[in-house]
Every structure is written in structure tokens, then in C-alpha cells.
Scaffold this motif. Structure first.
Motif, PDB file in Angstrom:
ATOM      1  N   ARG A   1      60.082 -75.468  35.850  1.00 29.46           N
ATOM      2  CA  ARG A   1      59.321 -74.918  37.017  1.00 29.46           C
ATOM      3  C   ARG A   1      58.110 -74.684  37.117  1.00 29.46           C
ATOM      4  NH1 ARG A   1      59.716 -70.769  40.111  1.00 29.46           N
ATOM      5  NH2 ARG A   1      58.939 -71.017  42.234  1.00 29.46           N
ATOM      6  N   ALA A   2      57.850 -73.745  36.200  1.00 28.24           N
ATOM      7  CA  ALA A   2      56.445 -73.213  36.193  1.00 28.24           C
ATOM      8  C   ALA A   2      55.305 -74.307  35.550  1.00 28.24           C
ATOM      9  CB  ALA A   2      56.587 -71.846  35.006  1.00 28.24           C
ATOM     10  N   ARG A   3      55.973 -75.078  34.891  1.00 23.34           N
ATOM     11  CA  ARG A   3      55.294 -76.169  34.363  1.00 23.34           C
ATOM     12  C   ARG A   3      54.738 -77.124  35.418  1.00 23.34           C
ATOM     13  NH1 ARG A   3      58.172 -77.717  29.625  1.00 23.34           N
ATOM     14  NH2 ARG A   3      58.182 -79.625  30.348  1.00 23.34           N
TER      15      ARG A   3
ATOM     16  N   VAL B   1      51.019 -78.766  39.667  1.00 24.54           N
ATOM     17  CA  VAL B   1      50.731 -79.393  41.132  1.00 24.54           C
ATOM     18  C   VAL B   1      49.404 -78.547  41.432  1.00 24.54           C
ATOM     19  CG1 VAL B   1      51.500 -78.588  43.466  1.00 24.54           C
ATOM     20  CG2 VAL B   1      53.231 -79.676  41.729  1.00 24.54           C
ATOM     21  N   ASP B   2      49.253 -77.463  40.832  1.00 26.86           N
ATOM     22  CA  ASP B   2      48.155 -76.722  41.317  1.00 26.86           C
ATOM     23  C   ASP B   2      46.957 -77.432  40.960  1.00 26.86           C
ATOM     24  OD1 ASP B   2      48.974 -74.657  42.768  1.00 26.86           O
ATOM     25  OD2 ASP B   2      49.112 -72.877  41.337  1.00 26.86           O
ATOM     26  N   ALA B   3      47.104 -77.846  39.631  1.00 22.73           N
ATOM     27  CA  ALA B   3      45.889 -78.371  38.844  1.00 22.73           C
ATOM     28  C   ALA B   3      45.579 -79.626  39.408  1.00 22.73           C
ATOM     29  CB  ALA B   3      46.155 -78.526  37.170  1.00 22.73           C
TER      30      ALA B   3
ATOM     31  N   GLY C   1      46.061 -80.510  42.501  1.00 22.73           N
ATOM     32  CA  GLY C   1      45.616 -80.334  44.132  1.00 22.73           C
ATOM     33  C   GLY C   1      46.830 -81.222  44.791  1.00 22.73           C
ATOM     34  N   TYR C   2      48.053 -81.652  44.212  1.00 23.67           N
ATOM     35  CA  TYR C   2      49.019 -82.189  44.603  1.00 23.67           C
ATOM     36  C   TYR C   2      49.302 -81.708  46.224  1.00 23.67           C
ATOM     37  CZ  TYR C   2      53.375 -84.334  45.797  1.00 23.67           C
ATOM     38  OH  TYR C   2      54.569 -85.029  46.434  1.00 23.67           O
ATOM     39  N   ARG C   3      49.519 -82.389  47.172  1.00 20.34           N
ATOM     40  CA  ARG C   3      49.912 -81.741  48.474  1.00 20.34           C
ATOM     41  C   ARG C   3      51.004 -82.661  48.986  1.00 20.34           C
ATOM     42  NH1 ARG C   3      47.105 -78.168  50.781  1.00 20.34           N
ATOM     43  NH2 ARG C   3      45.189 -78.869  49.537  1.00 20.34           N
ATOM     44  N   LEU C   4      52.245 -82.039  49.615  1.00 23.20           N
ATOM     45  CA  LEU C   4      53.230 -82.843  50.156  1.00 23.20           C
ATOM     46  C   LEU C   4      52.487 -83.739  51.300  1.00 23.20           C
ATOM     47  CD1 LEU C   4      56.200 -80.232  50.297  1.00 23.20           C
ATOM     48  CD2 LEU C   4      56.129 -82.626  49.228  1.00 23.20           C
ATOM     49  N   ASN C   5      52.855 -84.726  51.494  1.00 22.94           N
ATOM     50  CA  ASN C   5      52.513 -85.559  52.882  1.00 22.94           C
ATOM     51  C   ASN C   5      53.782 -84.989  53.829  1.00 22.94           C
ATOM     52  OD1 ASN C   5      52.923 -87.529  54.898  1.00 22.94           O
ATOM     53  ND2 ASN C   5      52.015 -89.151  53.433  1.00 22.94           N
ATOM     54  N   PRO C   6      53.441 -84.513  54.757  1.00 26.00           N
ATOM     55  CA  PRO C   6      54.414 -83.735  55.750  1.00 26.00           C
ATOM     56  C   PRO C   6      55.080 -84.897  56.375  1.00 26.00           C
ATOM     57  CG  PRO C   6      52.333 -83.003  56.221  1.00 26.00           C
ATOM     58  CD  PRO C   6      51.950 -83.956  55.108  1.00 26.00           C
ATOM     59  N   ALA C   7      54.396 -86.167  56.704  1.00 22.70           N
ATOM     60  CA  ALA C   7      55.169 -87.177  57.513  1.00 22.70           C
ATOM     61  C   ALA C   7      56.215 -87.671  56.470  1.00 22.70           C
ATOM     62  CB  ALA C   7      54.054 -88.420  58.040  1.00 22.70           C
ATOM     63  N   ALA C   8      55.802 -87.787  55.285  1.00 23.29           N
ATOM     64  CA  ALA C   8      56.725 -88.463  54.320  1.00 23.29           C
ATOM     65  C   ALA C   8      57.861 -87.585  54.246  1.00 23.29           C
ATOM     66  CB  ALA C   8      55.908 -88.674  52.902  1.00 23.29           C
ATOM     67  N   SER C   9      57.617 -86.277  53.861  1.00 28.84           N
ATOM     68  CA  SER C   9      58.696 -85.584  53.934  1.00 28.84           C
ATOM     69  C   SER C   9      59.662 -85.207  54.809  1.00 28.84           C
ATOM     70  CB  SER C   9      58.400 -83.994  53.463  1.00 28.84           C
ATOM     71  OG  SER C   9      57.187 -83.622  53.763  1.00 28.84           O
TER      72      SER C   9
END
Lengths: 335, 335
Positions: free
Chosen positions: B30-32, B37-39, B41-49
């Protein structure tokens, strides 16, 4: 969509073109598709169409609280301006919570929108300077040296100076200020304007007349400050409130203690809310350029949404003082 | 998501599980993933989720206008109740437009939400009876015989009767009613309550004391009605306003004409808005059970969202009259 295509005897692509209102579909075909759409009760999946177009036609106006008459008034104007540009406006109350205000700026919001106008309350000047902002955003509020997005700002300091100079010109010299907070932003700017005006007139600033009031609401800020001021025994002949809501609280306490406004105490507010024309007596108030703020904020935002690039723009709204009976203005009929 | 999987050295499925906070992922993995994700800059696509989960965590409160103090107050309470249930509330002003109100009920809204609370203004009782409603919806307002969705309603008629009976008990007999519209819904119910109380006391209804005021705002409805009433020359010793906003307009005009409240004219409002405690004098007003309305509406909506089925429920909120100085109530300190 496949069902509609079968029913209308056309390709899925044609159905898609009709629904997206693309040109180049024959009128007869278009009518057949729309009849099939109606017959089948086909409904666009908004999340799916958003995924495809990348546009929602919606802008968010994130503001701290709706119980503040100021925000209700500004929200109405933003909604009207959004309409003029063909956008629906949703209001997102942040409850003045840091996490919610950050979410508006980082794109991590609960709802997908094309852009957002944020009136920050928890995020201070320090937090906002040079912050990374995701997507089209317009900030309202205090002016930043290094704004991370387009800004429409009030001249808080200049507007307060005008209000206090008006009281001084009317012969008031013991002017209380209600709404100081010492937490940066608008409150400090309004306090600075108050001090400017007194200093320019050679009137000393008396700390006994500075009344802290962090919530800027009628009761716990405005009315409570008036009670503290009266109970302190410090003489005063005017009260300048950093917003109208607090002024309504002050007017209520002054009336209940038998003090006459403006004969005994002049009162001035800030915001020129709709209610300010209806208080007893009607309230002198700074008009911070609400209409201009709403119009400019929506204009700037829509231009960003539609592709404008470049450094953030900062627009300072024009303000003026609306003098009413609470500070000795003339009696004028409301209708 | 594929990039995150590569960077973290895990499968796309594992990335998905971590982001969805599914149990069963080792803490080290999980930590990895979160570091990657941070490195990146991944961001969930709210419309997709949203497409995947079918839930947004957002409910809409659609109301006519924010300049009405009543709606600002109710909106604040709905927001707080939503929070208690883990939902974000967005406010959708309908501008009292039929098309927007219909869109809320038909699911054809601009924004995808899990459910909506609608306070209709353009849609009348006739329009709403038995209408087909798409998705979880709770209606506020006037009671329907055949409601198409859960309803939280006020007892408009009973509450008005209580208000007018209070004025009659205080010895007033020439009681004007401000806000009649003859267009069905709350206005007609409040007028019926007014007539009930007069009839029960053997006081004739004088048409000269019924003041039409369609917009229910301070100026063009409240203040304008007071001016018409005064200029008509019809004697009156009390004014019952169908909302607080109009009462603020009436108070303003009475003060400007030198009439004393309550000595010359008693005034009663409806809504018990925050501002009613701060007018001069403080305004007697019907509390229509705002807190209960907000709490019940959100409760009913959340239960529908979470799967409750069955016939629409109707809850009638409890009301009571808050007697303040404007109708002869005692002087009480505000803080």
C-alpha cells in the motif's frame, strides 16, 4: 444507443451525431432518431458524456457560509452572470474548512465542474501565495502579491478608510471598530483603513474601541461586541462594523439599550447587503462592488475555461459608500 | 493507473484496490503504491470513478432563490445534516424556473448526484401530483394528495391560523395579510389559515386588507404592499406577512411613516429567520420547524439512496410561534 440506432434504422455513429447536435445530419434522419430516443426513453448518461466531452457546462461557486447575507447576495449575482454565459452555477459551501477550500483548488472536488470561483475563509494570504492550482479557478477576497489564479479583489483598506472618513466628517471622533481578528486578510486590511482614516484626521486610535469578533455574524460577533463595548463604559459616538451582519447585531443591542441611531451613535456597515436598506434605521454601508465582482469573476473564469492562458489577472473592484439614515443620511423612501 | 503500477512494481488491480481502500492489501505494498501515486501526480478521474461506483457522495438541494433569507438558513441546516451522514451538499438555485425544477425531478440535471431535495416554486400542486420522479428525491413545500416522492411539509394553514389567533388574542381586529397570490400552494394555505382564525373569532374578512405580493421579497412585495395599504386609507392595527422578508419591508415602511410597532401596528412574520431576532423591533414569527425539516429531508433522502423502497412517506413538521416585541412580546436580550 445501439437500441436507438436499430429502432431508427441508422448507425450508432449517426445517433451519436444527432445527440451531440453535430451539423451534417439530414433533418429527416435527425427527426427519426429523436422519435426513437423518445419512444425508448433513452437518456444520456451524464458521467459518460462528461468523460467524452470533458465539459460539464457547470461552474462551482465555493463560499464559506450561506447564513452571511453577503454571500447569499453575491451568489445570486454569480448565478445570473453564469446564466448569461450559458453556465449553470452550483453553490458549494465550504463551511470555512481548510480541506474543502484546498479541494476546490486542487481539483480533488466531489463534483466535476468546468471551473470554480472560490471565496476563501480558512486559507489565508500566506497559504494562497504561489499555491499550485488545478484547472480554471478565480479567487475572490484579499489581494495576493503572487496570486496562483485570476483574482477579483476588493480594496478593503481604501473602502474602510472612506467609511471612517465619512464618520469623522460628520463630527464623530469616538469611533469603535467591530470585527478585528488579527489573522491576516480582509479583517486586517479593514482595520488598517480604519487606522489610516483616524491618523489622517489626527484622532488617536483607542484600543478600547477595537472589538475582536472572529465569526462576523449577527449574534456572537456583532451583538456580543456591542454589549462588551457598552459594558466597558468606554465613551463612543459611532460604530464601524466590518460587515453588515455585525451591524445588524449592533443596531439591535443599541435599540434595546435605548440609544438612538444616529443621534447618539452613528453606525456604518460593509457589504451593502439587500437587508441594509431595510434595517431601522436604514444602514449606511460600503458597497464593495458586488455586481462588478460577480460579473468580472464569471467573465475571467469563462475565458479560462474557453482556453485563455497566461499569467493570473487581478481586477480590483470599485467601491463606494452608500450613506443612509444610520449615519445621518437623508430619509429616502424604499419604494 | 498503469504508470503507477509499473512504478510501484505491482499489478493495475493492486493499484485499484489501494485507491478504493479495499482491505487485503499488505501495508508495505500500500505504501509503495501511494508513494508512486504521489511521485507521478496521479489523480483519480472523478467522472470515471463515478461511472464505476454509481455513487458520488453528493446530494443536491435545489431551491428557488438565495436572496430569500429563509432559503439561506435552511440550506445551512441541510448542509450540516448532509455532513452528519457523510454527504456533501451542493446548492442548485432554480431561479424558480419550471425547466430547472423539472430537470431535478427527471434526472436530466447538469450534475450527477446521488439524490436531490427540491423546494419547488414554479411547479404547482397540480404539476407535482403523481408526476414521474427519477432517482431519490425529497420534496419540500405544500402537501400533495398523491406525492410522487417523499415529502417534508409544513402545516402552512395551521401555522398561519396560530399566528393570526395570537394577534386576535392581543386585541387586534383589523389585521392585514401580506403575500396573497391565488396561485395555489403555500400562499393559498396561509391565506386559508388567516381566514380560519378570523372566522373562528367572528371577525369579518375585509378584502381591502388582503395584499397580493407574488415575489415574497422585501421591496417589491413587502414594502410595496405596506405603501399600498397605507395609501388606501383602510384602517389596520396589525399586519401578518406570509414570510419574514416581506415583514422586514413592512417594518421599514411603517418606521419611515412614523408608525410605532407594536403600539400602532403589530407585525408578525413567517419563517423565524435568523434576521427576525435582529430587526427593530424584533419580529414575532412562525417557526415552521426548519431544523426538523432539514433533518427529516436528509434522513429520508439518504435512506432512499441507500436502498429503501416503498410508497412515498410524508412527514409534517411541527411549527410554533415565536413571540417577540413586534406583536407585544417581552423585551429580551439577544446575547
Amino acid at each position: 444507443m445501439a437500441d436507438v440506432a436499430v429502432a431508427a434504422g441508422v448507425s450508432v455513429k449517426t445517433v451519436s451525431n444527432v445527440l451531440a447536435e453535430h451539423p451534417g445530419v439530414r433533418e429527416e434522419t435527425r427527426a427519426r432518431v429523436l422519435t426513437a430516443v423518445d419512444a425508448l426513453g433513452y437518456r444520456l448518461n451524464p458521467a459518460a458524456s462528461r468523460l467524452r466531452s470533458g465539459r460539464t457546462g457547470v461552474i462551482a461557486f465555493a463560499l464559506p457560509h450561506l447564513y452571511q447575507p453577503y454571500f447569499g447576495d453575491v451568489a445570486e449575482r454569480v448565478i445570473a452572470e453564469g446564466e448569461r454565459h450559458g453556465y449553470t452555477v452550483v453553490i458549494e459551501p465550504t463551511d470555512a474548512l481548510l480541506a474543502r477550500e484546498r479541494a476546490v483548488l486542487s481539483g480533488g472536488r466531489a463534483q466535476q465542474v468546468d471551473g470554480a470561483i472560490l471565496s476563501p475563509a480558512a486559507l489565508g494570504v500566506i497559504d494562497l501565495q504561489g499555491l499550485h492550482v488545478e484547472g480554471p479557478v478565480v479567487l475572490l477576497g484579499a489581494r495576493l502579491d503572487d496570486p496562483p489564479a485570476d483574482q477579483v479583489v476588493m480594496d478593503d483598506r481604501g473602502a474602510s478608510r472612506t467609511a471612517v472618513a465619512h464618520l469623522l466628517a460628520a463630527g464623530r471622533t469616538r469611533i469603535a471598530a467591530v470585527g478585528t481578528t488579527q489573522d491576516g486578510g480582509s479583517a486586517d486590511e479593514r482595520e488598517a483603513g480604519y487606522r489610516d482614516a483616524l491618523t489622517a484626521a489626527g484622532v488617536p486610535v483607542d484600543p478600547a474601541l477595537l472589538l475582536d469578533a472572529p465569526d462576523w455574524d449577527r449574534r456572537s460577533s456583532g451583538a456580543a461586541a456591542a454589549v462588551r463595548l457598552l459594558d466597558s463604559g468606554a465613551p463612543f459616538d459611532a460604530v464601524f462594523c466590518f460587515n453588515d451582519a455585525m451591524a445588524f447585531g449592533v443596531l439591535r443591542v443599541l435599540a434595546s439599550r435605548g440609544l438612538r441611531v444616529p443621534e447618539d451613535v452613528a453606525v456604518v456597515g460593509f457589504d451593502n447587503t439587500e437587508q441594509s436598506r431595510f434595517s431601522t434605521p436604514p444602514l449606511t454601508s460600503v458597497d464593495p462592488g458586488q455586481e462588478q465582482i460577480a460579473r468580472t469573476a464569471v467573465d475571467l473564469l469563462v475565458r479560462r475555461i474557453e482556453g485563455r492562458t497566461g499569467a493570473p489577472e487581478v481586477v480590483v473592484a470599485d467601491h463606494h459608500l452608500v450613506v443612509r439614515e444610520s449615519s445621518g443620511g437623508p430619509r429616502t423612501p424604499v419604494v
